[in-house]
Structures are given as C-alpha cells and as structure tokens.
Design an enzyme around this catalytic site. Structure first.
Site, PDB file in Angstrom:
ATOM      1  N   ASP A   7      15.378  -6.604   3.527  1.00  0.00           N
ATOM      2  CA  ASP A   7      16.813  -7.050   3.517  1.00  0.00           C
ATOM      3  C   ASP A   7      17.065  -6.564   5.148  1.00  0.00           C
ATOM      4  OD1 ASP A   7      16.578  -4.226   3.780  1.00  0.00           O
ATOM      5  OD2 ASP A   7      17.782  -3.670   2.293  1.00  0.00           O
ATOM      6  N   HIS A   8      18.302  -6.606   5.134  1.00  0.00           N
ATOM      7  CA  HIS A   8      18.872  -6.298   6.653  1.00  0.00           C
ATOM      8  C   HIS A   8      18.214  -5.262   7.202  1.00  0.00           C
ATOM      9  CE1 HIS A   8      21.489  -4.217   3.710  1.00  0.00           C
ATOM     10  NE2 HIS A   8      21.809  -3.512   4.704  1.00  0.00           N
ATOM     11  N   GLY A  69      12.058   1.626   1.898  1.00  0.00           N
ATOM     12  CA  GLY A  69      11.014   1.069   1.030  1.00  0.00           C
ATOM     13  C   GLY A  69      10.963   1.331  -0.578  1.00  0.00           C
ATOM     14  N   HIS A  99      -7.292   3.011  -4.925  1.00  0.00           N
ATOM     15  CA  HIS A  99      -7.084   3.206  -6.374  1.00  0.00           C
ATOM     16  C   HIS A  99      -6.348   2.488  -7.186  1.00  0.00           C
ATOM     17  CE1 HIS A  99      -8.037   7.722  -5.227  1.00  0.00           C
ATOM     18  NE2 HIS A  99      -8.873   6.840  -4.844  1.00  0.00           N
ATOM     19  N   ARG A 133     -12.991   4.047 -12.402  1.00  0.00           N
ATOM     20  CA  ARG A 133     -12.293   4.903 -13.120  1.00  0.00           C
ATOM     21  C   ARG A 133     -11.024   4.285 -13.055  1.00  0.00           C
ATOM     22  NH1 ARG A 133     -13.062   7.551  -8.625  1.00  0.00           N
ATOM     23  NH2 ARG A 133     -11.342   8.784  -7.663  1.00  0.00           N
TER      24      ARG A 133
HETATM   25  C1  RB5 Z   1      20.514  -0.453   2.577  1.00  0.00           C
HETATM   26  O1  RB5 Z   1      21.692   0.136   3.266  1.00  0.00           O
HETATM   27  C2  RB5 Z   1      19.596   0.341   1.992  1.00  0.00           C
HETATM   28  O2  RB5 Z   1      20.024   0.926   0.728  1.00  0.00           O
HETATM   29  C3  RB5 Z   1      18.331  -0.376   1.379  1.00  0.00           C
HETATM   30  O3  RB5 Z   1      17.760  -1.134   2.505  1.00  0.00           O
HETATM   31  C4  RB5 Z   1      16.972   0.438   0.783  1.00  0.00           C
HETATM   32  O4  RB5 Z   1      16.760   1.380   1.497  1.00  0.00           O
HETATM   33  C5  RB5 Z   1      17.010   0.505  -0.693  1.00  0.00           C
HETATM   34  O5  RB5 Z   1      16.145   1.070  -1.164  1.00  0.00           O
END
Ligand code: RB5
Length: 149
Positions: A7-8, A69, A99, A133
């Site tokens: 995303d941005h 993330g 794993h 495992r």
């Molecule tokens: C965007 O502001 C932010 O919420 C998004 O990039 C992310 O961290 C969400 O998990």
C-alpha cells in the site's frame, strides 16, 4: 517468480526491494501500488495472494509491505493455501520458511529499513522447508481451511 505488492505506507520499501532483487537478476511482478497516494492494503494483499496461489512453481513467493506488515498478513491468510508470515528479523525470516513453509512474507515499511528487508529476504530465500514434524502441522492448517468456519 516473486510477486510484490504494497500500500502507500509500504510503497517506498517495495520500490527499494524491487531495485535490489532486480540487480540480483531475480524475476518479479509488481502488482502495485505505484505511488504514495493512500490506498487500501487488502486490495493488494488479495492480488498477490491470488498470484501466488495460481503459480505452481514452489520457489515462487510473494512479498507484501504495508505500514507494519500486519494488515497484509491478516488479509493474505484469508486466501486458501496461503501461508503469509510477518517477518521482522533474521530468525523469523528463516523459520518462516523452515517451519511454516510460508509462501508470502510481509514486512512493515514503517518498521523495517531497506537494508534489513534485504537481509531478511536473503535469509528467507536461502532457507529450506524442513518438512517432517512441520508437515503434520501444515496439514492441520489445511484441514482448518476446509472447515470454512
Ligand atoms: C496505513 O496507514 C496502515 O494502517 C497500513 O499500511 C498497515 O500498517 C496496516 O496494517
């Protein structure tokens, strides 16, 4: 093939990952986003997850970057067959493969430097899934997916 999405908030880190993996001669497909303009991370997580799911080459994987993330990880894991792992150091990068046999790694553009990201990607790519495992545990994940709960 490496499928990249952000995303941005993950855009700048994705661009630097892209530059570095292309210098190494690795093949990638960038599904966006392509600017710092605000977008919704689930749209990109879904696109990358679908690409990874369709790709039958077991060496192919996805890299998703948002602010932390976390949103990318949550969304990608909604797709059947996807094992998305948030990595934040070399250990998690390695065990995500050894794993969990992760087929997508996610990172935080606001929490990870470009140098760290490259080290984690290298570590993930050089690790091998250990099976044994862990295979039984991954089968249990697959069974849970089939329950549709
Ligand atoms: C965007 O502001 C932010 O919420 C998004 O990039 C992310 O961290 C969400 O998990």
């Amino acid at each position: 093939m490496i499928y990249l999405g952000s995303d941005h908030a993950g855009f700048e880190l994705k661009e630097s990952i892209k530059e570095n993996i292309s210098k190494k001669g690795l093949k990638y497909i960038d599904i966006g986003t392509d600017s710092l303009k605000s977008v919704d991370y689930p749209d990109y997580a879904l696109k990358v997850a679908e690409k990874v799911k369709e790709d039958e080459d077991e060496d192919s994987f996805g890299i998703l970057v948002c602010g932390t993330g976390i949103g990318m990880e949550i969304t990608a894991n909604k797709v059947d067959g996807i094992r998305a792992a948030l990595i934040y150091d070399e250990y998690t990068a390695e065990v995500a493969k050894e794993h969990n046999n992760a087929n997508i790694i996610t990172m935080g553009g606001r929490t990870t430097t470009p140098t760290e990201a490259l080290r984690y990607i290298d570590r993930f790519m050089s690790a091998k899934y250990e099976g044994g495992r862990h295979e039984n545990r991954i089968s249990k994940i697959n069974s849970i997916e089939k329950l549709n709960i």
